[in-house]
Write an enzyme that holds these catalytic residues in place. Structure first.
Site, PDB file in Angstrom:
ATOM      1  CD1 TRP A  31      -2.039   2.194   1.816  1.00  0.00           C
ATOM      2  CD2 TRP A  31      -3.201   0.910   0.401  1.00  0.00           C
ATOM      3  NE1 TRP A  31      -3.189   2.856   1.504  1.00  0.00           N
ATOM      4  CE2 TRP A  31      -3.932   2.083   0.632  1.00  0.00           C
ATOM      5  CE3 TRP A  31      -3.728  -0.053  -0.465  1.00  0.00           C
ATOM      6  CZ2 TRP A  31      -5.164   2.339   0.049  1.00  0.00           C
ATOM      7  CZ3 TRP A  31      -4.957   0.191  -1.040  1.00  0.00           C
ATOM      8  CH2 TRP A  31      -5.661   1.366  -0.791  1.00  0.00           C
ATOM      9  CB  VAL A  91      -1.293   9.384   3.687  1.00  0.00           C
ATOM     10  CG1 VAL A  91      -1.622  10.868   3.559  1.00  0.00           C
ATOM     11  CG2 VAL A  91       0.093   9.088   3.125  1.00  0.00           C
ATOM     12  CG  ASP A  94     -11.685  12.851   4.473  1.00  0.00           C
ATOM     13  OD1 ASP A  94     -10.859  13.710   4.869  1.00  0.00           O
ATOM     14  OD2 ASP A  94     -12.127  12.811   3.308  1.00  0.00           O
ATOM     15  CG  HIS A  97      -8.360   2.790   7.935  1.00  0.00           C
ATOM     16  ND1 HIS A  97      -7.237   2.909   7.150  1.00  0.00           N
ATOM     17  CD2 HIS A  97      -8.601   1.470   8.060  1.00  0.00           C
ATOM     18  CE1 HIS A  97      -6.818   1.705   6.808  1.00  0.00           C
ATOM     19  NE2 HIS A  97      -7.627   0.809   7.345  1.00  0.00           N
ATOM     20  CE1 TYR A 122       5.851   2.005  14.033  1.00  0.00           C
ATOM     21  CE2 TYR A 122       6.945   4.103  13.668  1.00  0.00           C
ATOM     22  CZ  TYR A 122       5.791   3.365  13.811  1.00  0.00           C
ATOM     23  OH  TYR A 122       4.569   3.991  13.742  1.00  0.00           O
TER      24      TYR A 122
END
Length: 168
Positions: A31, A91, A94, A97, A122
């Protein structure tokens, strides 16, 4: 490690130990691959600059950042690596999540570090905008992949030195 507007790729080359005999696993999220791809390239390049061999760098992908913990745990269980670098990018959008993915991933990686013998580095970039992510993936603030590779090398060196230390 990083502070506001600190270039993530600035470091003293000579302060980083030789990684020739170290084995690294890199778990990278698919992703936001426009960000995770350059982070991966930075990590691999930096590992090689410090002596890591191609055969000692194992790269596996996972669908998203939340899966970095599971991927890292599986890489540890494989016995094929001395350290794991977990690379992802989330990122803010709205919905909440972002908060759940970031918190879950952070807690998962922290738990692997607290309970295990293999350092898990990390490498999750968490930003408010895509521009902020780009700035940290080879942009104006350097490449967090470089920083993660250096951290992995230094943590393995730390572990090795600690194991050799004798206290009477």
């Amino acid at each position: 490690m990083a502070t506001a507007y600190h270039n993530l790729s600035d470091y003293d080359f000579n302060s980083v130990p030789n990684a020739e005999n170290m084995r690294f696993g890199i778990v990278v999220s698919e992703w936001n691959n426009n960000i995770t791809g350059p982070l991966l390239e930075g990590a691999i390049s930096t590992l090689k600059k410090h002596g890591a061999k191609d055969k000692n760098i194992l790269v596996q992908t996972v669908p998203g950042s939340f899966e970095l913990t599971f991927g890292s745990a599986q890489m540890i269980k494989s016995g094929k690596v001395d350290a794991v670098i977990a690379i992802g990018c989330v990122v803010r959008g709205d919905t909440p999540h972002f908060d759940y993915v970031c918190a879950g991933t952070t807690q998962g990686i922290a738990q692997l570090n607290a309970e295990g013998d293999i350092p898990v580095i990390y490498g999750l970039i968490t930003t408010n905008t895509m521009q902020q992510a780009e700035d940290r993936a080879g942009g104006r603030l350097g490449n967090k992949g470089d920083e993660c590779a250096i951290t992995a090398i230094k943590m393995l060196d730390f572990k090795e030195k600690l194991q050799k230390t004798q206290i009477f």
